[in-house]
Design a protein around this motif. Structure first.
Motif, PDB file in Angstrom:
ATOM      1  N   ASN A  58      -4.722   0.682  -3.008  1.00  0.00           N
ATOM      2  CA  ASN A  58      -4.540   0.509  -1.566  1.00  0.00           C
ATOM      3  C   ASN A  58      -3.858   1.706  -0.923  1.00  0.00           C
ATOM      4  O   ASN A  58      -3.921   1.866   0.295  1.00  0.00           O
ATOM      5  CB  ASN A  58      -3.734  -0.757  -1.269  1.00  0.00           C
ATOM      6  N   ARG A  61      -6.365   3.705   0.935  1.00  0.00           N
ATOM      7  CA  ARG A  61      -7.287   2.898   1.717  1.00  0.00           C
ATOM      8  C   ARG A  61      -6.765   2.716   3.144  1.00  0.00           C
ATOM      9  O   ARG A  61      -5.609   2.366   3.348  1.00  0.00           O
ATOM     10  CB  ARG A  61      -7.451   1.545   1.040  1.00  0.00           C
ATOM     11  N   ALA A  62      -7.638   2.927   4.105  1.00  0.00           N
ATOM     12  CA  ALA A  62      -7.331   2.638   5.509  1.00  0.00           C
ATOM     13  C   ALA A  62      -7.850   1.237   5.820  1.00  0.00           C
ATOM     14  O   ALA A  62      -8.781   0.757   5.177  1.00  0.00           O
ATOM     15  CB  ALA A  62      -8.006   3.663   6.413  1.00  0.00           C
ATOM     16  N   ASP A  63      -7.224   0.584   6.788  1.00  0.00           N
ATOM     17  CA  ASP A  63      -7.653  -0.759   7.193  1.00  0.00           C
ATOM     18  C   ASP A  63      -7.578  -0.824   8.710  1.00  0.00           C
ATOM     19  O   ASP A  63      -6.487  -0.850   9.278  1.00  0.00           O
ATOM     20  CB  ASP A  63      -6.754  -1.814   6.541  1.00  0.00           C
ATOM     21  N   ASN A  82      -4.962   1.375  12.885  1.00  0.00           N
ATOM     22  CA  ASN A  82      -5.054   1.532  11.433  1.00  0.00           C
ATOM     23  C   ASN A  82      -3.797   0.931  10.816  1.00  0.00           C
ATOM     24  O   ASN A  82      -2.719   1.472  10.957  1.00  0.00           O
ATOM     25  CB  ASN A  82      -5.184   3.004  11.059  1.00  0.00           C
ATOM     26  N   LYS A  83      -3.945  -0.187  10.122  1.00  0.00           N
ATOM     27  CA  LYS A  83      -2.801  -0.811   9.457  1.00  0.00           C
ATOM     28  C   LYS A  83      -2.803  -0.538   7.956  1.00  0.00           C
ATOM     29  O   LYS A  83      -2.004  -1.094   7.224  1.00  0.00           O
ATOM     30  CB  LYS A  83      -2.780  -2.315   9.718  1.00  0.00           C
ATOM     31  N   GLY A  84      -3.683   0.357   7.504  1.00  0.00           N
ATOM     32  CA  GLY A  84      -3.743   0.710   6.090  1.00  0.00           C
ATOM     33  C   GLY A  84      -2.710   1.755   5.729  1.00  0.00           C
ATOM     34  O   GLY A  84      -1.920   2.200   6.554  1.00  0.00           O
ATOM     35  N   LYS A  85      -2.731   2.167   4.466  1.00  0.00           N
ATOM     36  CA  LYS A  85      -1.743   3.125   3.967  1.00  0.00           C
ATOM     37  C   LYS A  85      -2.241   4.567   4.035  1.00  0.00           C
ATOM     38  O   LYS A  85      -1.477   5.485   3.804  1.00  0.00           O
ATOM     39  CB  LYS A  85      -1.392   2.782   2.521  1.00  0.00           C
ATOM     40  N   GLN A 118      -2.055   6.255   9.739  1.00  0.00           N
ATOM     41  CA  GLN A 118      -1.442   4.949   9.528  1.00  0.00           C
ATOM     42  C   GLN A 118      -0.580   4.593  10.740  1.00  0.00           C
ATOM     43  O   GLN A 118       0.186   5.419  11.238  1.00  0.00           O
ATOM     44  CB  GLN A 118      -0.590   4.969   8.263  1.00  0.00           C
ATOM     45  N   ASP A 144     -12.289   7.016   4.150  1.00  0.00           N
ATOM     46  CA  ASP A 144     -10.924   7.213   3.682  1.00  0.00           C
ATOM     47  C   ASP A 144     -10.971   7.783   2.270  1.00  0.00           C
ATOM     48  O   ASP A 144     -12.040   8.160   1.791  1.00  0.00           O
ATOM     49  CB  ASP A 144     -10.095   5.920   3.773  1.00  0.00           C
ATOM     50  N   ASN A 150     -16.868   2.852   4.761  1.00  0.00           N
ATOM     51  CA  ASN A 150     -16.170   1.601   5.055  1.00  0.00           C
ATOM     52  C   ASN A 150     -16.736   1.007   6.328  1.00  0.00           C
ATOM     53  O   ASN A 150     -17.093   1.726   7.267  1.00  0.00           O
ATOM     54  CB  ASN A 150     -14.666   1.851   5.233  1.00  0.00           C
ATOM     55  N   LYS A 152     -16.305  -2.678   8.904  1.00  0.00           N
ATOM     56  CA  LYS A 152     -15.624  -3.943   9.171  1.00  0.00           C
ATOM     57  C   LYS A 152     -16.028  -4.408  10.557  1.00  0.00           C
ATOM     58  O   LYS A 152     -16.022  -3.622  11.511  1.00  0.00           O
ATOM     59  CB  LYS A 152     -14.109  -3.735   9.096  1.00  0.00           C
TER      60      LYS A 152
END
Length: 158
Positions: A58, A61-63, A82-85, A118, A144, A150, A152
Motif C-alpha cells: 500500500n 498505492r494511490a487511492d 488522493n487518500k493513498g500513500k 497524498q 501509481d 488504476n 475506480k
C-alpha cells in the motif's frame, strides 16, 4: 494369616514412584500449554508478516475519491482527492453527463492532472439546477507505483 511387613525402603520407593508419576503429569500438561503458546505465536507472526506485506504494497498505492462539497448556500464543488500513500500520476476523469452541471472547458483545463500527491485535492465547479440528477457516476483513472492502469468509479451525490 501372613504378616506383611513393609520395609522403609519399600515406602520410599512407593513415594518416589508417586512423585515421578506426578512430575510426569505436570510435565505433559506444561508441554501441551507450551505447544499451544508456540502455535499462537506462529499465528501472530504470520499475521504480522501479512500486515507488513500489505502495508508495504500500500505504500506505493494511490487511492482516489470524489465527493460533492457545498460552500455556503449556493456554491457546489466536486472535490477529487488522493487518500493513498503514494502520488497519483496522469489522473484522468470521466463524468457521465458532465455537461449537465460541470463546465467542460474547466474539466479539459485541469485534466489530465500530472500529479496528485497524498492528501492533495482538486475541485471542479458544479452548477446544479432543479432538473439535474442528484447522483453522478465519476470514473477516476490514474497511475501509481504499483500499477499503470488504476480505475475506480465513485457515485457522489448532491
Amino acid at each position: 494369616m501372613t504378616l506383611v511387613t513393609v520395609s522403609l525402603e519399600a515406602i520410599f520407593a512407593g513415594l518416589a514412584f508417586l512423585l515421578s508419576c506426578y512430575a510426569t503429569f505436570v510435565t505433559v500438561r506444561f508441554n501441551h500449554r507450551q505447544k499451544a503458546l508456540i502455535e499462537s505465536q506462529e499465528q501472530l507472526n504470520a499475521m504480522l508478516l501479512r500486515q507488513g506485506q500489505q502495508e508495504a504494497s500500500n505504500a506505493g498505492r494511490a487511492d482516489l475519491g470524489a465527493t460533492f462539497v457545498k460552500l455556503g448556500s449556493s456554491k457546489v464543488r466536486l472535490k477529487i482527492w488522493n487518500k493513498g500513500k503514494a502520488p497519483a500520476r496522469n489522473v484522468r476523469i470521466e463524468i457521465a453527463d458532465a455537461s449537465d452541471i460541470f463546465i467542460p472547458s474547466e474539466i479539459a483545463e485541469k485534466f489530465p492532472l500530472e500529479t496528485l500527491e497524498q492528501h492533495q485535492s482538486v475541485e471542479l465547479i458544479a452548477s446544479p439546477h432543479m432538473g439535474s440528477k442528484l447522483k453522478h457516476a465519476v470514473r477516476l483513472m490514474w497511475e501509481d507505483d504499483c500499477s499503470s492502469d488504476n480505475d475506480k468509479t465513485v457515485y457522489p451525490t448532491l
